[in-house]
Enzyme design. Structure first.
Site, short mmCIF file in Angstrom:
data_model
loop_
_atom_site.label_atom_id
_atom_site.label_comp_id
_atom_site.label_asym_id
_atom_site.label_seq_id
_atom_site.Cartn_x
_atom_site.Cartn_y
_atom_site.Cartn_z
N HIS A 218 23.52 -10.50 4.29
CA HIS A 218 22.52 -11.48 4.69
C HIS A 218 21.15 -10.83 4.64
O HIS A 218 21.01 -9.66 4.97
CB HIS A 218 22.80 -12.00 6.11
CG HIS A 218 22.11 -13.29 6.40
ND1 HIS A 218 20.81 -13.34 6.82
CD2 HIS A 218 22.54 -14.57 6.28
CE1 HIS A 218 20.47 -14.61 6.97
NE2 HIS A 218 21.50 -15.38 6.63
N ASP B 149 29.13 -18.25 5.95
CA ASP B 149 29.95 -18.89 4.93
C ASP B 149 31.35 -18.28 4.78
O ASP B 149 32.18 -18.83 4.07
CB ASP B 149 29.25 -18.78 3.56
CG ASP B 149 28.03 -19.68 3.48
OD1 ASP B 149 28.05 -20.74 4.13
OD2 ASP B 149 27.06 -19.32 2.80
N1 CMC Z 1 28.79 -7.70 -2.15
C1 CMC Z 1 28.50 -6.49 -2.65
N2 CMC Z 1 27.30 -5.89 -2.54
C2 CMC Z 1 26.33 -6.57 -1.89
C3 CMC Z 1 26.54 -7.84 -1.33
C4 CMC Z 1 27.83 -8.41 -1.48
N3 CMC Z 1 28.10 -9.62 -0.97
N4 CMC Z 1 25.42 -8.27 -0.75
C5 CMC Z 1 24.50 -7.31 -0.92
N5 CMC Z 1 25.05 -6.25 -1.61
C6 CMC Z 1 24.41 -4.98 -1.96
C7 CMC Z 1 23.43 -5.16 -3.11
O1 CMC Z 1 24.07 -4.92 -4.35
C8 CMC Z 1 22.40 -4.12 -2.78
O2 CMC Z 1 22.95 -2.85 -3.12
P1 CMC Z 1 21.97 -1.66 -3.65
O3 CMC Z 1 21.08 -1.34 -2.48
O4 CMC Z 1 22.90 -0.57 -4.02
O5 CMC Z 1 21.21 -2.23 -4.82
C9 CMC Z 1 22.31 -4.16 -1.25
O6 CMC Z 1 23.61 -4.60 -0.82
C10 CMC Z 1 21.25 -5.09 -0.71
O7 CMC Z 1 21.48 -6.38 -1.27
P2 CMC Z 1 20.33 -7.38 -1.75
O8 CMC Z 1 20.91 -8.31 -2.76
O9 CMC Z 1 19.12 -6.59 -2.13
O10 CMC Z 1 20.03 -8.13 -0.38
P3 CMC Z 1 19.30 -9.50 -0.23
O11 CMC Z 1 18.78 -9.54 1.14
O12 CMC Z 1 18.32 -9.70 -1.35
O13 CMC Z 1 20.45 -10.59 -0.44
C11 CMC Z 1 22.29 -12.02 -0.03
C12 CMC Z 1 21.15 -11.20 0.59
C13 CMC Z 1 22.90 -12.95 1.04
C14 CMC Z 1 21.75 -12.91 -1.17
C15 CMC Z 1 23.36 -11.05 -0.58
O14 CMC Z 1 23.89 -10.28 0.48
C16 CMC Z 1 24.49 -11.76 -1.32
O15 CMC Z 1 24.36 -12.02 -2.52
N6 CMC Z 1 25.62 -12.10 -0.63
C17 CMC Z 1 26.69 -12.87 -1.24
C18 CMC Z 1 26.32 -14.35 -1.26
C19 CMC Z 1 26.39 -14.98 0.11
O16 CMC Z 1 27.35 -14.79 0.85
N7 CMC Z 1 25.38 -15.79 0.42
C20 CMC Z 1 25.34 -16.57 1.69
C21 CMC Z 1 24.24 -16.09 2.61
S1 CMC Z 1 24.42 -16.75 4.28
C22 CMC Z 1 24.20 -18.45 4.12
C23 CMC Z 1 22.81 -18.81 3.84
O17 CMC Z 1 22.00 -18.87 4.80
O18 CMC Z 1 22.46 -19.05 2.69
#
Ligand code: CMC
Length: 429
Positions: free
Chosen positions: A307, A364
């Site tokens: 998140h 989720d």
């Molecule tokens: N599985 C594997 N690696 C992950 C995941 C995941 N679900 N989420 C983040 N990471 C890794 C990402 O690859 C990155 O690694 P590195 O630092 O080595 O590059 C690190 O963790 C930080 O991730 P980010 O993508 O830069 O973080 P963000 O804040 O931009 O994204 C997120 C947040 C929710 C989009 C992301 O965690 C994600 O894609 N999760 C899966 C989709 C999901 O469950 N979304 C629902 C969110 S909650 C409901 C809502 O309010 O929308």
């Protein structure tokens, strides 16, 4: 003495006020930065940018705290009902008994859709994703209620627009489901409460007895409350920015629905259940999928994990996980994907990759398992999220307009070609 932030650019010092929120959050107010210095800030994904000052929702991602208008989510989920929470978000205070009953009655009166809506439904193929149908139909409300487009109309018109939207969204969602199943549309039954009425329109059939299971209605009530607002997330920011151009509430919410549909946002709940089913089909080896999620050469992510704001735990996920166990056992549903989900969570939470990056199950992760137990197909999970998030979108849109916020219009740093002369087509290489 109030705090100031100092930025030194090209040897010159600029001072900016520090703004402190009611829960101690601090921000540097740089609204005069460009006018004073010619510089802008660069913050892709708005990870450090406060777009507004809001009094609707407080969340602390480190401590896993979520409050609506000051009330903890745990108390609201346990003691309140969805329309009461909607009232709280939109009108700032918990309603009195009388206010709530007037609000509920007004909503109940507007649950029907104009008969011409059926023609629009007829135009969609049955394969249409219900989120696309939902956003199109919410947008089309502007055609049926043109008064909603008038940005100079007063509070009464806006109030009617809000009531209509809250009232009609469950009918639109249920009809889009019925349309996708090729089943006859069910008209609302207005002696039922908000959640029961929705379930009736979803699962009832003409000329057949359908009794809404109160357990199912209560589970839905809790899920909708948990989704009702989440401050400046992607879809809510979309609603606010579209509304900042003085677009109507219906158009702004339709845009929010489209943003929510994305798999990184609300669309994740559908993706979670599909991922869990895939793991089950593959033999249930959760470690294999954890490894895939860690592999930087593989685009696979653990859906329902991670998140932008929560870096310790998501308080909504905690409530949902508990509710999931209890609802499945009360309904007598034994779903092997629940065991896979628990196993996956346990494995990931022990893994240094997830520990270092502070990745925890989000709202989720378990919600889809409940929706499945309630009889909903995966394409509808994000529709349920939208139904829940609606009061939050409305409250945020209203707050932005009441504050007279300017049109949202970020800047950029241009990195393309410098000026060059047009080359006639015959001379291009
Ligand atoms: N599985 C594997 N690696 C992950 C995941 C995941 N679900 N989420 C983040 N990471 C890794 C990402 O690859 C990155 O690694 P590195 O630092 O080595 O590059 C690190 O963790 C930080 O991730 P980010 O993508 O830069 O973080 P963000 O804040 O931009 O994204 C997120 C947040 C929710 C989009 C992301 O965690 C994600 O894609 N999760 C899966 C989709 C999901 O469950 N979304 C629902 C969110 S909650 C409901 C809502 O309010 O929308």
């Amino acid at each position: 003495m109030s705090k100031e932030a100092e930025i030194i650019l090209d040897g010159k010092s600029y001072k900016f006020p520090v703004v402190e929120g009611s829960e101690g959050e601090k921000a540097i107010d740089i609204s005069n930065l460009r006018a004073q210095s010619g510089y802008i800030t660069l913050d892709t994904g708005y990870k450090n940018t406060g777009a507004t000052q809001s009094s609707i929702t407080f969340l602390d991602g480190e401590l896993g705290i979520l409050h609506y208008r000051g009330y903890p989510i745990e108390q609201l989920a346990e003691k309140s009902n969805f329309l009461e929470v909607a009232y709280l978000l939109i009108y700032k205070e918990l309603p009195t008994k009388e206010q709530l009953s007037t609000f509920s009655e007004r909503i109940t009166k507007h649950t029907n859709l104009h008969e011409d809506f059926k023609k629009i439904f007829d135009g969609f193929p049955s394969s249409a994703h219900p989120m696309g149908v939902l956003s199109s139909l919410v947008s089309s409300l502007t055609a049926f209620y043109p008064g909603s487009i008038d940005d100079t109309a007063g509070d009464d018109e806006l109030d009617l627009t809000i009531v209509r939207l809250l009232a009609k969204m469950p009918t639109i969602a249920a009809w889009s489901y019925k349309n996708s199943k090729g089943q006859p549309l069910m008209y609302p039954k207005n002696d039922l409460d908000y959640c029961s009425n929705f379930l009736y329109m979803m699962f009832g059939m003409p000329n057949q007895e359908y009794k809404v299971d109160p357990l199912v209605a209560e589970a839905l009530n809790v899920l909708l409350i948990l989704h009702a607002d989440h401050e400046q997330n992607c879809s809510t920011s979309t609603v606010r920015i579209v509304g900042s151009a003085h677009a109507s509430l219906y158009s702004s919410v339709a845009a929010g629905i489209n943003a929510l549909w994305g798999p990184l946002h609300g669309g994740a709940n559908q993706e979670v259940i599909e991922m869990l089913e895939q793991i089950k089909k593959d033999g249930g080896d959760v470690q294999k999928f954890v490894n895939k999620a860690k592999d930087k050469n593989d685009s696979f992510r653990l859906m329902g994990f991670g998140h932008r704001v929560y870096k310790n735990f998501d308080p909504r996920a905690k409530i949902i996980k508990k509710a999931c166990d209890s609802i499945l056992s009360k309904l007598g549903v034994k779903d092997p994907v629940l065991d896979i989900a628990k196993n996956l969570e346990e494995t990931a939470l022990k893994d240094p990759y997830f520990i270092e990056r502070k990745l925890y199950p989000n709202v989720d992760f378990y919600s889809g398992i409940i929706y499945k137990a309630l009889g909903l197909k995966p394409e509808l999970f994000t529709v349920m999220f939208a139904l829940g998030r609606l009061p939050g979108w409305i409250a945020q849109w209203k707050e932005m307009r009441e504050a007279g916020e300017p049109i949202g219009r970020p800047r950029q740093v241009y990195v393309g070609s410098n000026k060059r002369d047009y080359v006639p087509i015959e001379k291009r290489k």
